[in-house]
Design a protein around this motif. Structure first.
Motif, PDB file in Angstrom:
ATOM      1  N   ILE A 127       0.843  -1.200   0.000  1.00  0.00           N
ATOM      2  CA  ILE A 127       0.000   0.000   0.000  1.00  0.00           C
ATOM      3  C   ILE A 127       0.878   1.250   0.000  1.00  0.00           C
ATOM      4  O   ILE A 127       0.633   2.203  -0.743  1.00  0.00           O
ATOM      5  N   MET A 128       1.926   1.247   0.839  1.00  0.00           N
ATOM      6  CA  MET A 128       2.837   2.385   0.883  1.00  0.00           C
ATOM      7  C   MET A 128       3.515   2.577  -0.464  1.00  0.00           C
ATOM      8  O   MET A 128       3.637   3.698  -0.962  1.00  0.00           O
ATOM      9  N   ASN A 129       3.934   1.499  -1.090  1.00  0.00           N
ATOM     10  CA  ASN A 129       4.602   1.583  -2.386  1.00  0.00           C
ATOM     11  C   ASN A 129       3.654   2.125  -3.455  1.00  0.00           C
ATOM     12  O   ASN A 129       4.050   2.936  -4.291  1.00  0.00           O
ATOM     13  N   LEU A 130       2.400   1.687  -3.443  1.00  0.00           N
ATOM     14  CA  LEU A 130       1.411   2.211  -4.392  1.00  0.00           C
ATOM     15  C   LEU A 130       1.205   3.713  -4.184  1.00  0.00           C
ATOM     16  O   LEU A 130       1.124   4.480  -5.141  1.00  0.00           O
ATOM     17  N   TYR A 131       1.143   4.136  -2.938  1.00  0.00           N
ATOM     18  CA  TYR A 131       0.995   5.551  -2.618  1.00  0.00           C
ATOM     19  C   TYR A 131       2.198   6.348  -3.122  1.00  0.00           C
ATOM     20  O   TYR A 131       2.042   7.401  -3.743  1.00  0.00           O
ATOM     21  N   LEU A 132       3.399   5.850  -2.866  1.00  0.00           N
ATOM     22  CA  LEU A 132       4.611   6.544  -3.323  1.00  0.00           C
ATOM     23  C   LEU A 132       4.657   6.621  -4.844  1.00  0.00           C
ATOM     24  O   LEU A 132       4.994   7.653  -5.420  1.00  0.00           O
ATOM     25  N   HIS A 133       4.288   5.531  -5.502  1.00  0.00           N
ATOM     26  CA  HIS A 133       4.300   5.495  -6.970  1.00  0.00           C
ATOM     27  C   HIS A 133       3.283   6.492  -7.528  1.00  0.00           C
ATOM     28  O   HIS A 133       3.570   7.226  -8.478  1.00  0.00           O
ATOM     29  N   LYS A 134       2.115   6.542  -6.936  1.00  0.00           N
ATOM     30  CA  LYS A 134       1.064   7.457  -7.394  1.00  0.00           C
ATOM     31  C   LYS A 134       1.493   8.914  -7.239  1.00  0.00           C
ATOM     32  O   LYS A 134       1.224   9.759  -8.087  1.00  0.00           O
ATOM     33  N   ASN A 135       2.170   9.227  -6.141  1.00  0.00           N
ATOM     34  CA  ASN A 135       2.517  10.612  -5.841  1.00  0.00           C
ATOM     35  C   ASN A 135       3.884  11.057  -6.342  1.00  0.00           C
ATOM     36  O   ASN A 135       4.137  12.257  -6.431  1.00  0.00           O
ATOM     37  N   THR A 136       4.759  10.125  -6.651  1.00  0.00           N
ATOM     38  CA  THR A 136       6.103  10.502  -7.102  1.00  0.00           C
ATOM     39  C   THR A 136       6.492   9.864  -8.428  1.00  0.00           C
ATOM     40  O   THR A 136       7.471  10.265  -9.039  1.00  0.00           O
ATOM     41  N   GLY A 137       5.755   8.830  -8.840  1.00  0.00           N
ATOM     42  CA  GLY A 137       6.110   8.118 -10.069  1.00  0.00           C
ATOM     43  C   GLY A 137       7.216   7.103  -9.870  1.00  0.00           C
ATOM     44  O   GLY A 137       7.652   6.453 -10.806  1.00  0.00           O
ATOM     45  N   LYS A 138       7.693   6.935  -8.653  1.00  0.00           N
ATOM     46  CA  LYS A 138       8.786   6.004  -8.369  1.00  0.00           C
ATOM     47  C   LYS A 138       8.291   4.833  -7.550  1.00  0.00           C
ATOM     48  O   LYS A 138       7.337   4.953  -6.796  1.00  0.00           O
ATOM     49  N   GLU A 139       8.965   3.718  -7.730  1.00  0.00           N
ATOM     50  CA  GLU A 139       8.669   2.535  -6.930  1.00  0.00           C
ATOM     51  C   GLU A 139       9.915   2.121  -6.173  1.00  0.00           C
ATOM     52  O   GLU A 139      11.026   2.353  -6.611  1.00  0.00           O
ATOM     53  N   ILE A 140       9.719   1.498  -5.033  1.00  0.00           N
ATOM     54  CA  ILE A 140      10.812   1.015  -4.198  1.00  0.00           C
ATOM     55  C   ILE A 140      10.745  -0.502  -4.177  1.00  0.00           C
ATOM     56  O   ILE A 140       9.664  -1.084  -4.143  1.00  0.00           O
TER      57      ILE A 140
END
Length: 172
Positions: free
Chosen positions: A27-40
């Protein structure tokens, strides 16, 4: 977010995943991807190795990092340093990173070894014990119920070059 390479699962995330069938890290990764375009990269393993390859001015180097979420070791006086000493004797890595106990410190330990040319060398293994971002001050927190000291809320980042790496502690 550019400096975060890996997030690993811990005992709390594992329990939530097991009991509620939901991954907080995903969920955190999806949020980061949505808001920054990056994945971890997220690892579902408690422990593992990472080899960092470096190249600078035609010099090449590598640094081996071992990470382990950690266990036990929140002793009031030793802060888990006994576990660090045990780990140093069995893990062959330049940097050993662990967490779990909500303490925050770094501890360099020297080991004697041999070069490929059979020269004796001293190799430093750096242990980093990560703290927490969890609030632990108050009367109803786990740490208060167990009689633990307040947790350390700072973090570290590693600055790599081909000749050395240095650990910089960021105060909270």
């Amino acid at each position: 977010i550019d400096s975060i390479l890996l997030i690993t699962i811990g005992n709390h995330e594992k329990e939530i995943d097991k009991r509620m069938e939901i991954s907080l890290l995903e969920i955190m990764n999806l949020y980061l991807h949505k808001n920054t375009g990056k994945e971890i990269f997220i690892s579902n393993h408690y422990a593992g190795f990472i080899r960092v390859l470096l190249s600078e001015n035609s010099r090449n180097a590598s640094c081996v990092i071992f990470y382990n979420h950690g266990k036990d070791g929140n002793a009031t006086m030793s802060f888990g340093v006994l576990n660090v000493k045990r780990n140093a004797s069995v893990i062959d890595a330049d940097i050993f990173i662990s967490g779990h106990v909500h303490r925050n410190y770094s501890l360099p330990l020297n080991r004697i070894g041999l070069t490929q040319q059979n020269s004796i060398i001293i190799k430093e293994q750096l242990h980093i014990q990560l703290g927490t971002s969890k609030e632990t001050i108050g009367t109803d927190y786990f740490s208060a119920r167990k009689g633990f000291d307040p947790a350390s809320n700072s973090m570290f980042y590693i600055d790599f070059t081909c000749t050395l790496f240095k650990i910089i502690k960021i105060p909270s």
